[in-house]
Design a protein around this motif. Structure first.
Motif, PDB file in Angstrom:
ATOM      1  N   GLY A 174       0.784  -1.310   0.035  1.00 31.28           N
ATOM      2  CA  GLY A 174       0.024   0.154  -0.032  1.00 31.28           C
ATOM      3  C   GLY A 174       0.921   1.238   0.039  1.00 31.28           C
ATOM      4  N   SER A 175       2.131   1.096  -0.582  1.00 30.20           N
ATOM      5  CA  SER A 175       2.854   2.180  -0.728  1.00 30.20           C
ATOM      6  C   SER A 175       3.361   2.361  -2.070  1.00 30.20           C
ATOM      7  CB  SER A 175       3.894   1.895   0.224  1.00 30.20           C
ATOM      8  OG  SER A 175       5.052   3.029   0.048  1.00 30.20           O
ATOM      9  N   LYS A 176       3.827   3.880  -2.468  1.00 31.10           N
ATOM     10  CA  LYS A 176       4.235   3.896  -3.841  1.00 31.10           C
ATOM     11  C   LYS A 176       5.254   3.306  -4.383  1.00 31.10           C
ATOM     12  CE  LYS A 176       1.561   8.304  -3.126  1.00 31.10           C
ATOM     13  NZ  LYS A 176       1.726   9.810  -3.414  1.00 31.10           N
ATOM     14  N   PHE A 177       6.368   3.553  -3.540  1.00 32.60           N
ATOM     15  CA  PHE A 177       7.858   3.017  -4.364  1.00 32.60           C
ATOM     16  C   PHE A 177       7.764   1.597  -4.455  1.00 32.60           C
ATOM     17  CE2 PHE A 177       9.474   6.867  -2.327  1.00 32.60           C
ATOM     18  CZ  PHE A 177      10.125   7.180  -3.502  1.00 32.60           C
ATOM     19  N   LEU A 179       5.312  -0.257  -5.228  1.00 34.32           N
ATOM     20  CA  LEU A 179       4.075  -0.410  -6.222  1.00 34.32           C
ATOM     21  C   LEU A 179       5.014  -0.407  -7.323  1.00 34.32           C
ATOM     22  CD1 LEU A 179       1.081  -1.052  -7.041  1.00 34.32           C
ATOM     23  CD2 LEU A 179       1.145   1.563  -7.326  1.00 34.32           C
TER      24      LEU A 179
ATOM     25  N   ARG B  17      -7.015   4.180   2.288  1.00 36.25           N
ATOM     26  CA  ARG B  17      -6.959   3.397   1.112  1.00 36.25           C
ATOM     27  C   ARG B  17      -6.543   4.112  -0.389  1.00 36.25           C
ATOM     28  NH1 ARG B  17      -4.538  -0.540   0.528  1.00 36.25           N
ATOM     29  NH2 ARG B  17      -5.723  -1.523  -1.132  1.00 36.25           N
ATOM     30  N   PRO B  19      -3.863   6.310  -1.255  1.00 35.50           N
ATOM     31  CA  PRO B  19      -2.279   6.785  -1.177  1.00 35.50           C
ATOM     32  C   PRO B  19      -2.062   7.201  -2.347  1.00 35.50           C
ATOM     33  CG  PRO B  19      -2.124   4.208  -1.275  1.00 35.50           C
ATOM     34  CD  PRO B  19      -3.818   4.583  -1.309  1.00 35.50           C
ATOM     35  N   PHE B  20      -2.639   7.172  -3.780  1.00 37.86           N
ATOM     36  CA  PHE B  20      -2.073   7.581  -4.915  1.00 37.86           C
ATOM     37  C   PHE B  20      -2.567   8.665  -5.387  1.00 37.86           C
ATOM     38  CE2 PHE B  20      -2.155   2.642  -4.810  1.00 37.86           C
ATOM     39  CZ  PHE B  20      -0.852   2.826  -4.422  1.00 37.86           C
ATOM     40  N   MET B  36       0.312   9.743 -10.271  1.00 37.09           N
ATOM     41  CA  MET B  36       0.602   9.486  -8.853  1.00 37.09           C
ATOM     42  C   MET B  36       1.480  10.573  -8.524  1.00 37.09           C
ATOM     43  SD  MET B  36       2.013   5.911  -7.394  1.00 37.09           S
ATOM     44  CE  MET B  36       3.545   5.796  -8.190  1.00 37.09           C
ATOM     45  N   VAL B  37       1.342  11.190  -7.242  1.00 42.89           N
ATOM     46  CA  VAL B  37       2.128  12.163  -6.852  1.00 42.89           C
ATOM     47  C   VAL B  37       3.100  11.395  -5.810  1.00 42.89           C
ATOM     48  CG1 VAL B  37       2.346  14.101  -5.409  1.00 42.89           C
ATOM     49  CG2 VAL B  37       0.707  14.055  -7.062  1.00 42.89           C
ATOM     50  N   ILE B  38       4.691  11.589  -6.014  1.00 38.93           N
ATOM     51  CA  ILE B  38       5.391  10.771  -5.426  1.00 38.93           C
ATOM     52  C   ILE B  38       6.331  11.713  -4.705  1.00 38.93           C
ATOM     53  CG2 ILE B  38       7.117  10.328  -7.027  1.00 38.93           C
ATOM     54  CD1 ILE B  38       6.783   7.222  -5.940  1.00 38.93           C
TER      55      ILE B  38
END
Lengths: 377, 421
Positions: A174-177, A179, B17, B19-20, B36-38
């Motif tokens: 559930g995290s971007k990196f 994913l 839910r 996070p994107f 997606m903002v990272i």
């Protein structure tokens, strides 16, 4: 005792042996990797955690202590050799952190699914001769766990499941990196399985069987014992070797965990033993792929003048096992060497190399092999 | 899965839910796509120091970059208003910790120009040697870090070993390795130790094989070339527009080097070339840095060959401490020592403002100093080269892949301490 009882017992022993040896190569490999990279980079590497007996002089009565030279008293057996153990202990005592946004089922399943198929696939690898006569009792033991006819096909079918673990772990965090790492890993491993499979097809066509033990016998009995497929199918061997690095997510193909880009990739959010399981799965995959490369292209357990392919003695079986182990270690060291030498590909370059260079090459190789075999037959 | 099904849990529990990011773009019915903002940094392996990039990603492609600074803001400029001239030299170390010597020299030169002090030739030559050594250390590590961010970890560690040898020389001369504080207004803190020139020569001899080895690892490596050539291209005009300087600007074809164009510290006596390339990409910056290391070696060798003897402090200028023997034996020297050391005294600069720029490893480091005639500056303003390089990441990297952003970032050589001041 009837033969199937002996075979059943022997299979259990072989399974224990293979998993035991493979699990013990992992810490050895971690230690070697750290030491070799340190040697390449002008560092010392791990040298703190030793097998030290302490000051052995204190085991002696006081009057005899001065007789032992002081240099002997601090004798260290292979500096840093217990580092992997220290790492494992450290990881075992780490706090278990589960991200709040994690999908719990996938998150917990990920490391397991990454590890189990890889360990299972080792069952198909022949680690010694197929004709060991068990202590002269007439029971012929095949030195691999699963004497299945599906051979390399079964191996690939099982080991390819490992990518689900990486995808599940990355997605479930559930995290971007993670994913991004998981998406990269899935795309990369699926892409590189295509040229790998095509290279393998050419090898299968040359041998005429998918049975892993048949590969070794074919190589051990032609060209005076040196009929290794790396000589018969050099292009297929090269493609397999490159795809092997990509399958193992090692540099120059370590995009799924590219540290400067994705921090840790799919295992960024993992800690403790779950991370250790990912780590273990990765190194087991290395061992599996190297065993496969040795079996298919480097003559497996065979070596001229050392191992007799049709020998039945226990000594011969032992020699074949040691030869196999030595060959794996050489290929593993090659992987370490490459990892600390090359920079990393970019994602589009990786796909370009896979689909536009290696797949056509592997296809051409397969076609040429088929034509040559047809003309020869 | 239908859009209704995915939308419902998002609406019910938006924090748990989602996070994107919120900007959902659906191209086809049933296909759920969003940018997606990272958050790259401030804690990220590729953001050396505490840099931060907020990136909007479309898959692997980077749509927008928002470079953010200030995570290492330490108020160095404000400190300048409360420190005496010599005390501030300690702060200049901390600004660019990759090349502290060059910063020391730059600030000392600016103050000396304000005071009108001429530094003796030996001090000038030693300053040149130290500046060039710090340039070697900075560039060789910068090249190594460029390799590391592309995955070639070994090249970085080789560079680190050589950088440590540069620091050995600094330690010998100034007592400090990272934060040297070697210069003083009007000269240097100490003269060079006797064995220092020999040590520097030994270092120079050892460096060339290492440089060749690093070039062998990277310069013609096919993967390295593909990762760097044509990536982050900046034209000469763009480099001027964005205020770039130093190796990054010279890689874009901007032939400007203050050591040659506006010489200070006697740089006009030395024979060296200014490497310029016109490609303006990451690879060109790598090549320019390597070439500058070789030119710096030439300058150091020349400076060592003609190292003049004599004092390292401008004695008559009433800005430098006199020799200790003289303090004990001559009244004038005792008074000067007293006047410089007692609280409320110290160096008194005349009223006025000055801008003085030097060519540090990263580019043009400018000092704008306003003096109101008291013992401390009224204002110390720094023109850090890193600031201009950091903001140019936006036009360079937008629209490229994430891996390119990392490659470009490491080629700019941004130092967070200098950027945030």
């Amino acid at each position: 005792m009837s033969d199937w009882v002996v075979q059943a017992i022997a299979t259990a022993v072989k399974a224990g042996l293979v998993i035991g040896i493979a699990m013990n190569i992992v810490p050895l490999l971690i230690y070697l990797e750290r030491k070799i990279s340190a040697y390449m980079q002008g560092r010392i590497g791990p040298n703190r955690v030793n097998l030290v007996l302490g000051d052995v002089r204190y085991l002696l009565p006081p009057s005899m202590r001065d007789a032992v030279p002081a240099s002997l008293s601090r004798f260290k057996l292979i500096p840093g050799s217990l580092q992997p153990l220290a790492d494992a202990v450290k990881l075992a005592f780490k706090e278990e952190i589960v991200p709040a946004s994690a999908d719990k089922v996938l998150y917990y399943l990920g490391p397991l699914v990454a590890f189990v198929p890889v360990a299972t696939a080792l069952a198909f690898i022949p680690f010694g001769t197929g004709t060991w006569d068990l202590f002269g009792t007439g029971h012929v033991i095949d030195l691999r766990i699963a004497s299945a006819d599906v051979g390399v096909l079964g191996l690939f079918a099982i080991s390819s499941l490992g990518v689900y673990g990486i995808a599940a772990g990355g997605w479930g965090s559930g995290s971007k990196f993670p994913l991004m790492g998981a998406v990269r890993a899935s795309a990369q491993m699926i892409s590189y399985e295509v040229p790998m499979g095509l290279a393998l097809l050419a090898a299968i066509a040359t041998v005429g069987s998918v049975d892993t033990q048949a590969f070794v016998y074919e190589q051990a009995t032609t060209w005076g014992g040196m009929g290794w497929l790396v000589f018969k199918q050099p292009l297929a061997a090269l493609i397999f070797l490159v795809a092997m690095f990509a399958e193992n997510n090692r540099l120059p193909f370590d995009l799924p965990e590219a540290e400067p880009e994705l921090v840790g990739g799919y295992h960024t959010e993992y800690s403790g033993l779950k991370f250790a399981l990912f780590f273990l799965g990765e190194y087991m995959a290395m061992i599996l792929m190297c065993s496969l490369f040795v079996t298919i292209f480097l003559g497996g357990w065979s070596l001229p003048f050392v191992v007799d392919p049709s020998g039945t003695s226990g000594l011969n079986a032992l020699a074949s096992g040691l030869v196999f182990l030595a060959k794996i270690m050489l290929v593993l060291n090659f992987q370490v060497w490459i990892r600390w030498t090359l920079p990393r590909f970019r994602y589009d370059q990786l796909m370009h190399l896979g689909w536009k260079v290696m797949v056509p090459l592997a296809l051409a190789n397969l076609v040429v092999t088929a034509i040559v075999l047809h003309l020869a037959a | 899965m239908s859009p209704e099904l995915t939308a419902a849990p998002l609406a019910a529990a938006p924090l748990a839910r989602a996070p994107f990011g919120d900007a959902a773009v659906s191209l086809e019915p049933g296909l759920h796509e969003q940018e997606m903002v990272i958050n790259f940094g401030p804690q990220h392996p590729a953001m050396h120091g505490t840099l931060r990039l907020v990136m909007t990603l479309d898959g692997e492609k980077c749509r927008h970059i928002d470079p953010q600074m200030g995570y290492l803001h330490t108020g160095f400029e404000k400190l300048g208003e409360h420190r005496t001239w010599n005390q501030f030299i300690v702060v200049t170390d901390r600004m660019n910790y990759m090349s502290a010597m060059a910063n020391n020299v730059g600030f000392a030169l600016a103050v000396e120009e304000l005071l009108g002090i001429e530094v003796p030739p030996r001090a000038q030559a030693i300053r040149v040697i130290m500046c060039e050594l710090s340039r070697i250390g900075d560039h060789i590590l910068g090249v190594g870090l460029q390799g590391m961010d592309l995955g070639a970890f070994t090249a970085m560690l080789w560079a680190f070993i050589e950088r440590e040898k540069v620091y050995d020389v600094f330690e010998l001369a100034s007592g400090g390795r990272l934060t040297t504080s070697y210069t003083r207004v009007g000269g240097l803190a100490f003269d060079l130790p006797e064995d220092c020139p020999a040590r520097i020569r030994a270092f120079i001899e050892r460096l060339e094989p290492v440089l060749q080895e690093m070039e062998g690892m990277l310069s013609r490596n096919r993967i390295f070339l593909e990762r760097t050539q044509g990536v982050g291209t900046f034209s000469r005009q763009q480099a001027i527009d964005w205020g770039l300087s130093g190796p990054v600007a010279r890689a874009s074809g901007l032939d400007r080097d203050l050591r040659r164009d506006r010489p200070y510290s006697g740089y006009e006596q030395y024979d060296f070339e200014v490497p310029v390339r016109t490609e303006g990409d990451v690879y060109a910056r790598y090549l320019v840095r390597l070439a500058e290391v070789r030119q710096s070696l030439r300058i150091v060798e020349q400076a060592l060959d003609r190292l003049p003897s004599g004092p390292v402090n401008a004695i008559g200028a009433k800005a430098t401490l006199p020799d200790k023997d003289e303090v004990y034996s001559r009244m004038e020297s005792l008074i000067q020592h007293f006047m410089l050391e007692m609280p409320g005294h110290g160096i008194k600069a005349p009223k006025g403002a000055i801008y003085h720029a030097t060519e540090t490893p990263n580019g043009e480091l400018g000092w704008y100093i306003v003096s109101d005639g008291t013992g401390v500056p009224y204002r110390v303003r720094v023109r850090p080269p890193s600031l201009y390089q950091f903001q140019s990441i936006k036009p360079m990297a937008e629209g490229r892949l994430v891996a390119d952003v990392v490659a470009i970032m490491s080629s700019l050589g941004v130092i967070a301490g200098e950027l945030d001041r």
